[in-house]
Scaffold this motif. Sequence first.
Motif: not given
Length: 76
Positions: A1-26
């Motif tokens: 597993m990796l713990r990641v956040i989106a770079n400042e000002g970005l929202k990155v879609p999850f690989e297989k889900q309808r949600a985005f990675i933002g500024s909170e670590p996931v």
Amino acid sequence: MLRVIANEGLKVPFEKQRAFIGSEPVDVPDSLYYRRRLETGELVHVTDDATRKPSASALVADSDAATDKKSGSNAK
């Protein structure tokens, strides 16, 4: 597993889900999709265990619940 956040000002879609990675670590799987996002700078790897946040699957469940609430709030 990796713990990641989106770079400042970005929202990155999850690989297989309808949600985005933002500024909170996931936590996300260590897959080619996320490795590429790390290489391009869209995602930033987080290593501090003190910032423990919900996993990606928990965020998707919350996102789905919020969508259901929004669609049902118009019927009065």
